[in-house]
Scaffold this active site. Sequence first.
Site: not given
Ligand code: PGA
Length: 241
Positions: A8, A10, A93, A95, A160, A166, A204
């Site tokens: 992803n 983003k 997601h 976010e 998640e 992140g 992560s």
């Molecule tokens: P990350 O993000 O691997 O940077 O923690 C995962 C995601 O949001 O899909």
Amino acid sequence: MRPLIAGNWKMNGLTEESAALARGIRHGLGDAAAEVLICPPATQIAAVAAILAGSGIAVGGQHCHTGKFGPHTGEISALMLRDVGATHVILGHSERRADQGESNALIARKVSSALEAGLVPIVCVGETAEERDLGQQQQVVAHQLEGSLPQDFVGVVAYEPVWAIGTGKVPTAADITAMHAFIRAELKRARPTAADARILYGGSMKPGNAAEILALPEVGGGLVGGASLVAEDFLAIIRAA
Ligand code: PGA
């Protein structure tokens, strides 16, 4: 079922760096045991799909609208994603749930539009740090599954935990195992069409922890953010699968 490793990107990737990253992943892939998916920003989907054509690596979107066409300035439909080469779409997601205020009900309608367009939806669920501190993680995830998955859901679910995205923090193997078993049981109970759906872990995931996480029961792959922006790291995670 083969594990699915999904990147992803983003809101990252201008034309040149996106192309370089896609080429790097394509060239380094070799004989991967895993199915591989890359979800670039919408502006790069067509270009990345062209670079990956014939490689077996799939391309996906990061969200879509509920409709097909119409007066929705700035929106992109599932049909449009499909039209430029996407086969998958990430929906719900955390976010987008947080930044765009996407509700479970809205996500369910987006999932339906994705299915109608022939895309595989990857629906994200996961609790916040506060919810886990209160011991409410299963309740929260059950509510998200119930609200975000249409009754006839088929596709992929991604667990998640919001606090792991992140941050470099990862749940313990026992916590991941418990949640994935819980999600599997919920799917079997309430969404029999998705009883066998892959359940990805995201948050992560890095080359250093991927092998351990991907070996856990009911972990059917990974949804990778930050580490998917570095070809070598993403390839290492693919190899760990
Ligand atoms: P990350 O993000 O691997 O940077 O923690 C995962 C995601 O949001 O899909």
